[in-house]
Design an enzyme around this catalytic site. Structure first.
Site, PDB file in Angstrom:
ATOM      1  CB  CYS A  81      -3.833  -0.300   8.656  1.00 58.29           C
ATOM      2  SG  CYS A  81      -2.087  -0.490   8.282  1.00 58.29           S
ATOM      3  CB  THR A 123      -0.939   0.003   1.216  1.00 57.16           C
ATOM      4  OG1 THR A 123      -0.167  -0.243   2.398  1.00 57.16           O
ATOM      5  CG2 THR A 123      -1.998  -1.072   1.098  1.00 57.16           C
ATOM      6  CG  PHE A 163      -4.654   3.972   7.375  1.00 55.14           C
ATOM      7  CD1 PHE A 163      -3.484   3.289   7.081  1.00 55.14           C
ATOM      8  CD2 PHE A 163      -4.710   5.332   7.101  1.00 55.14           C
ATOM      9  CE1 PHE A 163      -2.388   3.950   6.547  1.00 55.14           C
ATOM     10  CE2 PHE A 163      -3.613   5.996   6.572  1.00 55.14           C
ATOM     11  CZ  PHE A 163      -2.457   5.297   6.293  1.00 55.14           C
TER      12      PHE A 163
END
Length: 1063
Positions: A399, A262, A392
């Site tokens: 995350c 990412t 996120f």
């Protein structure tokens, strides 16, 4: 039950469903197209309102589906692919690894991040401007090497080989095939046997390589505080278990995948958008130059580049590299008030559409505009539209590596903009996407050219010759830190508790414990908050440091918080407490929730608050400085106030931890955090008979910028008279040099010779009123019993009236009582550090972007101490400057609300000031005049200004007359000494009330109101504003109470009513 409607969706084919509607190469594009046609389709949501609803973890939770379900073939129940808490390994790994991603741990990885970033910089430098950079490939190498080095001390050395490490290629192929498998109907899987064999081989290679790394670490253990050691050695605080070998392998591969995939996409998109938006590119690079310059980047500087921070946010808004969140309902439910969703049905939150919701982001939601993601606007959006920005993930399954990725991305963008200028290989390139589990630009190339006439050799030398750790590259602004002398525990007992998952709040607790002895206390207890459940001390003050995690308490504070919430009476009535909280403002609705809850419940249950709640924002990047400021300025003064001064033995109270040697060679030193500027001209604005008002024009450093309404901070020098008094008292010659050695933190320059006049003139506040502790120290420095008695009296009941109110300094007392023999070291230690003073800038950059003007009053009056005159440190310093003189300054941003409205064509402006409070409004009107001169049409502006008389201090009258003639402003004055010339209005608030109909009319058209002046002016204007509101409400037949008026006023504060009030 509300009436439901079918969820809009495209028709499907028998057995194959909607496979024909999905682009196998770029599914995200297909989802976007379908969302454009159908809105939130089966079951894909694309609005903030629905995103906010499904973010409720009491109703919905993450579901592992599609691509992630296939990734489980290789990493099983790793953190990102586990089904949830029902899988034991997930809970163990999650609890063990959270501290490893805390702020302290991430800061500790900075040097290694810089190591890999430097490799990228040197590769591009050596290849030169003719090298066509394959952007996503290069950033993939960077992010993979970074996570491998930081997490497990493993080097792939991707920049030293043309081909990727076999592990990297296997991982890329594994991810690609996992995504492909997820999109194939199960019935077709049998036709992909060759792909299946390659898939199995890739998984075997990934696990074999990971196991080799684990084996090597076990055979050669280290003390590194990295993720691998955390996984191998960590113990779950809940179950007491360690992670299994398979779980370590699963999560090692997980981190390598998630830790690079990412972030590399984010960096690639950032440079695409920067190259497509030259103005933003320039602004970002200018920010790097202003904050970092040409020197080494430090971790502290990453918190001082807000525009680049906004660039990352805005990039993730438009192109979230993980474009979807998969959720499921816990029970059959209805979303959006009308759509039925069965229990367990996958709900895909499609972020590219959620993040483009025009209700949230307006009609320009498709535009890449980083300004909308600067802190103030970002906070407003998240407060007004919760869960509108979700790159996120959500809740407990969000995350875990966000802080790691953010620090890495900030560093890489900064170091690349610092050293290169970039151009697109194809300026006409339009963004194309490629997708595995994440999305990245496809076919995007650029070129890099070194800046500042650097060569690869000189750049390599510069990067190699400087250690990047902040402790090594910079001295603390407060001076060198010397080892603290150890002493036996003594002083009043103190209990310290912390709630901490990441270790940050525990570190703050330890810091306060170490500081306690120097304030006359010692930490008798230091433990987790859970240890205080039903066991709160009543015989000693308690300090609590705790944080919120998505609105929930830390793991080692949850039981305590539950217990605290269950209390019903006054169970804590004999407890004295203080709370400090940590949080991150990106989680606007739960920001500091737990610290605030603990603070409020303690008080509600009868406890006595020692000091107001302290708070720090991790987004600001410097939690420890925020904590130290609160500790020094709020907590310890409150503790001393409640529990008294130090009860150490007399010699301890007077003993100095500074040792001073006097020598004679000359040298000079330069203070930090301010930069050299030059005086262009000065002039006196007022006539005799009133306090002197002056104007100074200053040429800023070439790369320092400002906005109308900002502040200029300057580092002054003590008045020469005061420096001479101190030199004379201590018998110092004009060329005396001091070499200071400190046994603890100090704001003084240490371990180098420095002129005594510089120390006394530039580093300490000589005019600061003495404290009670200072006076008691003087008692120990004299043998004269009569003087001892008098000093003791002054430190007692007479202190407020005779010392504090009259601003009597330590120097004043030493001159008053010559029998006191105080050494220089203790004297310096008593003085607070010289601080910068902030003045409102009275100009606009549209007049001159490199010059600022200040408008100020000179404070020079008989000293209330009865000894000479009291001279304002900064105003006296400024008044003595002449054309060509140097001074040290920095621009400080004012509050976001205290700037002219962006929509100046439609938003009227009302400015209210008295005296030199006019300063920022001169800048405002100067800016409006420049805009009018350029042909713009502006909304009306009113200026209310109070002064003594037209001939004494009607500041800048000629300028305002010219601007008024242009239509930039209408000025309404109030002359306190000649009110007959201002319609009988003596003060500015009187004129405001007299002209209230015009003011109300502008305000009801959306006008913004600004107030600048003394606190008395601020209070008076507020009172008039409340009276105006009450009168207007009555006229409209909606009569309000005073309390309702106050509530209304608080609602417009810092939105449509901004103040800049000074003492």
């Amino acid at each position: 039950m509300p009436e439901t409607v079918p969820i809009p969706s495209p028709p499907g084919l028998p057995l194959l469903g909607n496979i024909a509607d999905i682009d196998s190469e770029l599914p995200v594009k297909s989802f976007s197209h379908l969302a454009d046609i159908y809105g939130s389709s089966r079951v894909v949501i694309g609005s903030q309102a629905l995103m906010n609803e499904v973010s409720d973890e009491s109703r919905f939770s993450k579901i592992v589906s599609a691509g992630l379900e296939q990734v489980r073939n290789g990493v099983h129940d790793g953190l990102f692919t586990a089904y949830g808490a029902q899988e034991k390994n997930w809970g163990i790994a999650h609890r063990i690894l959270i501290p490893a991603f805390g702020p302290l741990s991430i800061r500790g990885m900075f040097d290694e991040m810089h190591d890999i970033a430097t490799q990228l910089v040197m590769k591009w430098a050596r290849h030169g401007p003719d090298y066509v950079i394959p952007v996503t490939d290069e950033f993939t190498r960077l992010t993979l090497d970074t996570i491998a080095l930081c997490a497990m001390d493993y080097r792939f050395n991707s920049y030293y080989y043309e081909t990727m490490h076999p592990f990297i290629q296997a991982m890329a192929d594994f991810l690609k095939e996992s995504g492909d498998r997820a999109r194939r109907p199960a019935i077709t899987q049998m036709f992909y046997q060759q792909a299946q064999q390659k898939y199995s081989e890739d998984i075997e290679l990934l696990r074999r390589t990971s196991n080799e790394v684990i084996k090597a670490r076990r055979e050669h253990p280290t003390e590194r505080k990295d993720l691998l050691n955390a996984m191998l050695n960590g113990t779950d605080p809940k179950t007491g278990e360690k992670m299994s070998d398979d779980s370590v392998t699963d999560n090692m591969i997980t981190f390598l995948i998630a830790g690079h995939e990412t972030t590399s996409g984010l960096l690639s998109f950032v440079f695409y958008y920067l190259l497509k938006n030259p103005a933003a590119y320039q602004k970002a690079q200018q920010e790097v130059d202003n904050v970092i310059g040409k020197g080494p980047i430090t971790v502290e500087q990453l918190s001082k580049i807000p525009y680049i921070n906004a660039i990352l946010r805005e990039t993730l808004r438009l192109t979230p590299t993980a474009p979807a969140i998969a959720l499921q309902a816990h029970e059959d439910t209805i979303i959006g008030g009308k759509y039925e969703v069965p229990k367990g049905e996958p709900i895909i939150a499609f972020l590219p559409k959620v993040h483009r919701d025009p209700v949230v982001y307006g009609e320009d939601a498709e535009a890449w505009r980083p300004e909308r993601m600067l802190d103030a606007e970002f906070d407003r959006l998240n407060k007004e539209f919760p869960n509108c920005w979700k790159p996120f993930g959500n809740g407990a399954r969000a995350c875990i590596g966000r802080p790691f990725a953010w620090q890495e991305a900030l560093l890489v963008v900064a170091i690349l903009l610092q050293n290169f200028n970039f151009t697109a290989e194809d300026p006409s390139y339009q963004l194309a996407l490629k997708q595995t589990l994440t999305i990245k630009p496809k076919g995007f190339y650029m070129r890099a050219r070194l800046r500042h006439q650097a060569t690869p050799t000189s750049l390599e030398r510069a990067l190699a010759s400087t250690s990047i750790s902040a402790q090594q590259t910079t001295k603390k602004p407060t001076g060198q830190l010397a080892p603290t002398k150890k002493s036996a525990a003594k002083g009043k007992p103190l209990a310290i508790y912390y709630g901490s998952n990441t270790g940050t709040c525990e570190a703050l607790a330890q810091r306060l414990a170490s500081d306690a002895s120097s304030h006359g206390f010692h930490a008798e207890i230091m433990n987790t908050l859970d240890s205080a459940k039903e066991n709160i001390p009543t015989s000693k003050p308690i300090f609590i440091a705790t944080a919120s995690y998505e609105g929930q308490p830390a793991d080692n504070a949850a039981h305590f918080v539950n217990w605290l919430e269950a209390l019903k009476g006054s169970e804590l009535e004999n407890v004295s407490y203080s709370v400090f909280g940590c949080g991150h403002h990106d989680w606007a609705h739960t920001f500091h929730k737990i610290p605030k809850l603990v603070d409020e419940l303690f008080e509600k249950r009868g406890a006595k608050r020692i000091a107001p709640l302290g708070a720090a924002d991790a987004a600001a990047g410097d939690i420890f400085t925020d904590f130290e400021t609160w500790e020094d300025q709020v907590f310890w003064p409150a503790m001393v106030k409640q529990y008294g001064e130090s009860d150490m033995p007399a010699e301890g109270a007077f003993e100095s931890s500074l040792e001073v040697d006097v020598s004679s060679p000359r040298s000079s030193t330069l203070r930090q955090d301010v930069r050299e500027a030059h005086v262009v001209n000065t002039k006196v604005l007022s006539a005799p008979g009133v306090s002197e008002k002056r104007h100074v024009e200053i040429s800023l450093p070439s790369d320092m910028t400002y906005s109308a309404g900002d502040y200029l901070a300057l580092l002054p020098l003590n008045p020469k008279e005061n420096v001479h008094r101190a030199m004379k008292y201590f018998g110092l010659a004009w060329d005396s040099m001091l070499t200071i050695a400190a046994a603890g933190p100090t704001t003084l320059p240490t371990n180098l010779p420095i002129p005594a006049a510089d120390v006394l003139g530039a580093y300490v506040e000589l005019a600061q009123p003495a404290s009670k502790r200072n006076i008691l120290s003087l008692v120990e420095a004299t043998k004269d019993e009569a003087i001892k008695s008098e000093l003791t009296r002054l430190s007692g009941a007479a202190f407020t009236e005779e010392i504090s109110a009259r601003r009597v300094s330590v120097l004043d007392l030493l001159e008053r009582f010559p029998s006191v023999s105080l050494p220089l070291g203790p004297f310096l230690q008593m003085q607070p550090p010289m601080r910068v003073r902030q003045y409102s800038i009275s100009s606009s950059p549209l007049w001159n972007p490199s010059h600022v003007t200040l408008t100020y009053s000179v404070l020079d009056q008989p000293a209330m101490s009865g000894q000479g005159r009291f001279v304002g440190v900064a105003s006296s310093y400024l008044s003595q400057l002449t054309k060509g003189d140097k001074l040290h300054v920095s621009v400080r941003l004012s509050h976001q609300a205290f700037h002219l409205p962006k929509d100046s064509e439609n938003v009227p402006v009302i400015c209210i000031a008295a005296g030199t409070g006019l300063a920022p409004f001169r800048g405002f009107i100067q800016e409006r005049a420049a805009q009018l001169g350029a042909g713009r049409v502006l909304a009306p502006a009113l200026l209310f200004f109070g002064c003594h008389s037209p001939n004494s201090d009607d500041l800048y009258a000629d300028e305002f007359a010219r601007w008024e003639a242009m239509g930039a402003v209408q000025v309404r004055r109030a002359y306190s000494r000649e009110p007959d010339k201002t319609n009988g209005c003596k003060y500015v608030q009187d004129r405001l009330w007299a002209e209230r109909k015009e003011v109300v009319e502008l305000f009801e058209k959306g006008g913004k109101c600004f107030v600048c002046g003394s606190s008395e002016v601020g209070d008076a204007v507020k009172d008039v504003a409340l009276r105006m509101m009450l009168e207007r409400a009555k006229e409209m037949g909606k009569e309000k109470s005073v309390e309702e008026a106050k509530e209304w006023f608080e609602g417009i504060r810092n939105e449509r009513y901004a103040t800049d009030v000074f003492a």
